[in-house]
Design a protein around this motif. Structure first.
Motif, PDB file in Angstrom:
ATOM      1  N   ASN A  86     -20.626  31.436  -2.110  1.00  0.00           N
ATOM      2  CA  ASN A  86     -20.272  32.885  -2.060  1.00  0.00           C
ATOM      3  C   ASN A  86     -18.863  33.109  -1.413  1.00  0.00           C
ATOM      4  O   ASN A  86     -18.668  32.409  -0.360  1.00  0.00           O
ATOM      5  CB  ASN A  86     -21.155  33.827  -1.557  1.00  0.00           C
ATOM      6  N   PRO A  87     -18.079  34.047  -1.723  1.00  0.00           N
ATOM      7  CA  PRO A  87     -16.862  34.223  -0.935  1.00  0.00           C
ATOM      8  C   PRO A  87     -17.330  35.124   0.360  1.00  0.00           C
ATOM      9  O   PRO A  87     -18.118  35.886   0.068  1.00  0.00           O
ATOM     10  CB  PRO A  87     -16.103  35.156  -1.828  1.00  0.00           C
ATOM     11  N   ILE A  88     -16.610  34.944   1.498  1.00  0.00           N
ATOM     12  CA  ILE A  88     -16.806  35.786   2.637  1.00  0.00           C
ATOM     13  C   ILE A  88     -16.086  36.965   2.645  1.00  0.00           C
ATOM     14  O   ILE A  88     -14.979  37.277   2.215  1.00  0.00           O
ATOM     15  CB  ILE A  88     -16.319  34.986   3.857  1.00  0.00           C
ATOM     16  N   GLY A  89     -16.786  38.018   2.853  1.00  0.00           N
ATOM     17  CA  GLY A  89     -16.203  39.483   2.677  1.00  0.00           C
ATOM     18  C   GLY A  89     -17.155  40.256   2.499  1.00  0.00           C
ATOM     19  O   GLY A  89     -18.424  40.122   2.840  1.00  0.00           O
ATOM     20  N   PRO A  90     -16.958  41.541   1.916  1.00  0.00           N
ATOM     21  CA  PRO A  90     -17.887  42.636   1.374  1.00  0.00           C
ATOM     22  C   PRO A  90     -19.306  42.091   0.687  1.00  0.00           C
ATOM     23  O   PRO A  90     -18.934  41.251  -0.139  1.00  0.00           O
ATOM     24  CB  PRO A  90     -17.189  43.657   0.810  1.00  0.00           C
ATOM     25  N   ARG A  91     -20.247  42.319   1.075  1.00  0.00           N
ATOM     26  CA  ARG A  91     -21.519  41.534   0.468  1.00  0.00           C
ATOM     27  C   ARG A  91     -21.556  41.916  -0.976  1.00  0.00           C
ATOM     28  O   ARG A  91     -21.782  43.255  -1.340  1.00  0.00           O
ATOM     29  CB  ARG A  91     -22.923  41.905   1.394  1.00  0.00           C
ATOM     30  N   ASP A  92     -21.387  40.779  -1.868  1.00  0.00           N
ATOM     31  CA  ASP A  92     -21.617  41.152  -3.291  1.00  0.00           C
ATOM     32  C   ASP A  92     -22.392  40.163  -3.752  1.00  0.00           C
ATOM     33  O   ASP A  92     -21.951  38.982  -3.940  1.00  0.00           O
ATOM     34  CB  ASP A  92     -20.137  41.146  -3.920  1.00  0.00           C
ATOM     35  N   ARG A  93     -23.634  40.296  -3.915  1.00  0.00           N
ATOM     36  CA  ARG A  93     -24.368  39.320  -4.431  1.00  0.00           C
ATOM     37  C   ARG A  93     -24.192  38.693  -6.008  1.00  0.00           C
ATOM     38  O   ARG A  93     -24.295  37.763  -6.382  1.00  0.00           O
ATOM     39  CB  ARG A  93     -26.046  39.971  -4.646  1.00  0.00           C
ATOM     40  N   ALA A  94     -23.470  39.703  -6.638  1.00  0.00           N
ATOM     41  CA  ALA A  94     -23.134  39.359  -8.072  1.00  0.00           C
ATOM     42  C   ALA A  94     -22.164  38.110  -8.057  1.00  0.00           C
ATOM     43  O   ALA A  94     -21.870  37.434  -8.942  1.00  0.00           O
ATOM     44  CB  ALA A  94     -22.760  40.546  -8.941  1.00  0.00           C
ATOM     45  N   ALA A  95     -21.196  38.115  -6.897  1.00  0.00           N
ATOM     46  CA  ALA A  95     -20.364  37.062  -6.854  1.00  0.00           C
ATOM     47  C   ALA A  95     -21.021  35.740  -6.397  1.00  0.00           C
ATOM     48  O   ALA A  95     -20.088  34.790  -6.382  1.00  0.00           O
ATOM     49  CB  ALA A  95     -19.269  37.667  -5.961  1.00  0.00           C
ATOM     50  N   TRP A  96     -22.358  35.668  -6.103  1.00  0.00           N
ATOM     51  CA  TRP A  96     -22.829  34.537  -5.755  1.00  0.00           C
ATOM     52  C   TRP A  96     -23.184  33.667  -6.552  1.00  0.00           C
ATOM     53  O   TRP A  96     -23.328  33.770  -7.611  1.00  0.00           O
ATOM     54  CB  TRP A  96     -23.999  34.768  -4.679  1.00  0.00           C
ATOM     55  N   ARG A  97     -22.880  32.211  -6.510  1.00  0.00           N
ATOM     56  CA  ARG A  97     -23.066  31.033  -7.218  1.00  0.00           C
ATOM     57  C   ARG A  97     -24.146  30.007  -6.540  1.00  0.00           C
ATOM     58  O   ARG A  97     -23.439  28.897  -6.196  1.00  0.00           O
ATOM     59  CB  ARG A  97     -21.867  30.493  -7.768  1.00  0.00           C
ATOM     60  N   ILE A  98     -25.373  30.407  -6.379  1.00  0.00           N
ATOM     61  CA  ILE A  98     -26.157  29.503  -5.306  1.00  0.00           C
ATOM     62  C   ILE A  98     -26.449  28.203  -6.371  1.00  0.00           C
ATOM     63  O   ILE A  98     -26.477  27.026  -5.662  1.00  0.00           O
ATOM     64  CB  ILE A  98     -27.271  30.217  -5.015  1.00  0.00           C
TER      65      ILE A  98
END
Length: 214
Positions: A184-196
């Motif tokens: 995930n990118p570091i910054g405002p928490r946005d679970r939609a941007a995570w690619r675990i």
């Protein structure tokens, strides 16, 4: 570097991703828990047990997924830490954050072992290299992201265990390195941007390449 390598992860899913890239038993993989305290305690115990059993480790790698600073470490990418830094270990002051070093109470930086880092770089020439921050609280705002980059201009990623693993390895006199793949990118928490899933796949691919050389 042959055998006797300990790879420490935070959770079982990370350990499974690492093991999926291994073809033999020369690398030991163990999850020790989330956060720097669990990482330090768990790693120290594993090192002590191996020494007591007459099969000491020759190096320790902190591995797993983490956040990447935008524009520096892309989601799905691989990061090698040139050093692991306890980025929130210190004190607040009217003039800003004071590190443990500035307070005179110890060191917050654990450099990667040069030979081990060179080996990892050779195996993974595509990996981003730079400082990996260890934090007890994952960054979730633009303000904290900016503050961290102001203090650590060479930071490329953050996680929660590297510095703890490094402390345990250093106390035992063992080479240390940190390898992260970015979920995930570091910054405002946005679970939609995570690619675990992508980060786990990158972790498997990295160790499939690295393990035969360790």
């Amino acid at each position: 570097m042959n055998g006797g390598i300990l790879v420490v992860t935070a959770v079982g899913a990370e350990a499974d991703a690492v093991r999926a890239g291994l073809v033999d038993d020369t690398v030991t993989v163990a999850p020790v828990g989330v956060g720097p305290a669990a990482a330090a305690a768990g790693t120290a115990r594993l090192i002590a047990l191996a020494e007591a059993g007459g099969t000491p480790y020759r190096a320790v790698v902190s591995a797993g997924i983490g956040g990447g600073f935008p524009g520096r470490a892309p989601v799905g990418g691989t990061v090698l830490g040139t050093r692991s830094v306890a980025a929130d270990l210190g004190a607040e002051s009217p003039d800003g954050f004071l590190t443990l070093d500035e307070l005179g109470f110890g060191a917050t930086t654990a450099p990667a072992d040069p030979a081990l880092l060179d080996l990892l770089r050779t195996c993974l020439p595509y990996a981003v290299t730079g400082t990996v921050l260890t934090l007890g609280t994952v960054t979730g705002s633009a303000a904290t992201t900016a503050a961290l980059l102001a203090r650590y201009p060479d930071a490329v990623a953050e996680a929660m265990e590297g510095y703890g693993v490094a402390v345990a390895a250093g106390a035992a006199g063992l080479p240390f390195a940190e390898l992260r793949t970015i979920s995930n990118p570091i910054g405002p928490r946005d679970r939609a941007a995570w690619r675990i899933g992508d980060a786990f796949a990158a972790l498997t691919a990295a160790f499939a390449t690295v393990a035969p050389k360790l």
